[in-house]
Enzyme design. Sequence first.
Site, mmCIF file in Angstrom:
data_model
loop_
_atom_site.group_PDB
_atom_site.id
_atom_site.type_symbol
_atom_site.label_atom_id
_atom_site.label_comp_id
_atom_site.label_asym_id
_atom_site.label_seq_id
_atom_site.Cartn_x
_atom_site.Cartn_y
_atom_site.Cartn_z
ATOM 1 N N TYR A 199 3.716 4.662 11.478
ATOM 2 C CA TYR A 199 4.646 3.821 11.603
ATOM 3 C C TYR A 199 5.327 2.752 10.955
ATOM 4 O O TYR A 199 5.371 1.612 10.950
ATOM 5 C CB TYR A 199 3.568 2.944 12.041
ATOM 6 C CG TYR A 199 1.935 3.117 10.676
ATOM 7 C CD1 TYR A 199 2.209 2.101 10.180
ATOM 8 C CD2 TYR A 199 1.159 4.138 10.323
ATOM 9 C CE1 TYR A 199 1.342 2.400 8.647
ATOM 10 C CE2 TYR A 199 0.093 3.885 10.472
ATOM 11 C CZ TYR A 199 0.269 2.959 8.861
ATOM 12 O OH TYR A 199 -0.498 3.544 8.060
ATOM 13 N N HIS A 235 -3.153 4.758 4.954
ATOM 14 C CA HIS A 235 -4.850 3.249 5.060
ATOM 15 C C HIS A 235 -6.138 4.134 4.512
ATOM 16 O O HIS A 235 -6.606 3.587 3.958
ATOM 17 C CB HIS A 235 -4.634 3.277 6.474
ATOM 18 C CG HIS A 235 -6.031 2.091 6.623
ATOM 19 N ND1 HIS A 235 -6.369 0.947 6.021
ATOM 20 C CD2 HIS A 235 -7.509 2.487 6.942
ATOM 21 C CE1 HIS A 235 -7.614 0.363 6.335
ATOM 22 N NE2 HIS A 235 -8.077 1.491 6.494
ATOM 23 N N ARG A 264 0.900 -1.309 0.045
ATOM 24 C CA ARG A 264 0.223 0.266 -0.258
ATOM 25 C C ARG A 264 1.169 1.379 0.412
ATOM 26 O O ARG A 264 1.269 2.013 0.918
ATOM 27 C CB ARG A 264 -0.902 -0.252 1.289
ATOM 28 C CG ARG A 264 -2.095 1.085 1.102
ATOM 29 C CD ARG A 264 -2.596 1.544 2.294
ATOM 30 N NE ARG A 264 -1.896 1.549 3.623
ATOM 31 C CZ ARG A 264 -1.374 1.827 4.402
ATOM 32 N NH1 ARG A 264 -2.328 0.472 5.783
ATOM 33 N NH2 ARG A 264 -0.808 2.582 5.607
HETATM 34 C C1 LIG Z 1 -14.709 -6.113 11.706
HETATM 35 C C2 LIG Z 1 -14.195 -4.843 11.456
HETATM 36 N N1 LIG Z 1 -12.955 -4.416 12.673
HETATM 37 C C3 LIG Z 1 -12.812 -3.446 12.325
HETATM 38 C C4 LIG Z 1 -12.531 -2.314 11.143
HETATM 39 C C5 LIG Z 1 -11.792 -1.045 11.286
HETATM 40 N N2 LIG Z 1 -10.844 -1.061 10.564
HETATM 41 C C6 LIG Z 1 -11.259 -0.424 8.823
HETATM 42 S S1 LIG Z 1 -10.278 -0.803 8.064
HETATM 43 C C7 LIG Z 1 -9.024 -1.674 8.470
HETATM 44 C C8 LIG Z 1 -7.954 -2.777 8.785
HETATM 45 C C9 LIG Z 1 -8.178 -3.891 7.523
HETATM 46 O O1 LIG Z 1 -6.858 -4.004 6.947
HETATM 47 P P1 LIG Z 1 -6.410 -5.058 5.721
HETATM 48 O O2 LIG Z 1 -7.274 -6.172 5.213
HETATM 49 O O3 LIG Z 1 -5.062 -5.521 5.245
HETATM 50 O O4 LIG Z 1 -6.791 -4.160 3.956
HETATM 51 P P2 LIG Z 1 -6.088 -3.440 3.472
HETATM 52 O O5 LIG Z 1 -7.182 -1.624 4.006
HETATM 53 O O6 LIG Z 1 -5.177 -3.262 4.372
HETATM 54 O O7 LIG Z 1 -6.552 -3.390 2.016
HETATM 55 C C10 LIG Z 1 -9.426 -2.171 10.062
HETATM 56 C C11 LIG Z 1 -9.173 -2.837 10.869
HETATM 57 C C12 LIG Z 1 -13.123 -2.510 10.089
HETATM 58 N N3 LIG Z 1 -13.913 -1.779 9.469
HETATM 59 N N4 LIG Z 1 -14.000 -3.342 10.521
#
Ligand SMILES: Cc1ncc(C[n+]2csc(CCOP(=O)(O)OP(=O)(O)O)c2C)c(N)n1
Length: 378
Positions: free
Chosen positions: A286, A277, A273
């Site tokens: 970080y 985020h 990425r």
């Molecule tokens: C069930 C849930 N827990 C926490 C969140 C908060 N949250 C939003 S994005 C994220 C990280 C996701 O990381 P990843 O699966 O690696 O996807 P990326 O955004 O890196 O594509 C979190 C914890 C959420 N949206 N849904």
Amino acid sequence: MANGEREVGGDAPAGGFVQLLTPDGERVDSVTTADGTTYTVDFTDDEYRELYRDLVTVRRLDAEATALQRQGELGIWASLLGQEAAQVGSGRALRPQDMAFPTYREHGVLYCRGIDPIMPFGLFRGVDQGGWDPNEFKFNTYTIVIGAQTLHATGYAMGITMDGKTGNADGEAVIAYFGDGATSQGDVNEAFVWSGVFNAPIVFFCQNNQYAISEPLERQTRIPLYRRALGYGFPGVRIDGNDVLASFAVTRAALDQARNGQGPTLIEAYTYRMGAHTSSDDPTRYRIASEVESWKAKDPIARVKAFLTKQQLADDTFFDEVDEAAKTLALDLRERVLAMPDPQPVTLFDNVYPHGSPEIAAQKAEFERYHASFEGSH
Ligand SMILES: Cc1ncc(C[n+]2csc(CCOP(=O)(O)OP(=O)(O)O)c2C)c(N)n1
Ligand SMILES: [Mg+2]
């Protein structure tokens, strides 16, 4: 090599990955994994050029969205910067009858499905809930709840099997997108169990972009993610997620296996990425700049450009025209975003159920009374 595991040799990352186009733009003819599966692509010159156009276009649209968010025109934006190859390769590998279940970052797949790219802009501006018809485009609405769409996709995949729509070369298949962080969710693990034991026609496409917001990959797993598949009884394969050709080849093969009744595959697209985020995040808190720099050298678009140039499939006239067309599209989107009308707050009740409900009607009436009570006040 354990049964069902697809691992290839190679340099970084540990365990290797399927790569058909190197960062320098050199074509690798084919890659055969340990289970004997050979991956390759056979594109015409035009098809190579159009893949390049897709990549440039989705990056440009994404940049426009980021700029609009910074100017206060979108509430938030989840950028796909760096993940264009994973998305365009897999998105173009889908056949028209295949159903995709995205997260909130799959703007490139959305584009490949033929959906008007204005759609995620409206969603992140907060003026609609994602205005496309999932059935028409075979692309579900965005899912913010991490991993939940893998269960929806599994249920859908089991459903099309019950409907007799799979089991042959013209059958349907399903793809579920999710991130590295999502692999720690219960939902994703349940989806793996159910898909495995019911031999569901599904491809799990994990974009391992190394982070879940600020949490690095080593906080999600002690083994390469693709190896998790083995524990659920289906193959896992890791691809160079910055290689659009590998993404296409492996996704196409996995979807065709699924539609033919051979069950699920987990694809781990090893990528990065490049941005934050979301627009609400500050990645400098970080991760170190040198890490980002090292991934710049693996850029998914630069390598296709290098390949097209070396093979004399395209010249500056073509590259300039692609840039110009992408810019025109982005500016058109900008104008359309600025012209989007704000929804009336009361309309939030209208799309809760297809045919409404007494409870929703009562809540709507109360909301209207409440707002009417301010009329005439300053
Ligand atoms: C069930 C849930 N827990 C926490 C969140 C908060 N949250 C939003 S994005 C994220 C990280 C996701 O990381 P990843 O699966 O690696 O996807 P990326 O955004 O890196 O594509 C979190 C914890 C959420 N949206 N849904
Ligand atoms: Mg991630």
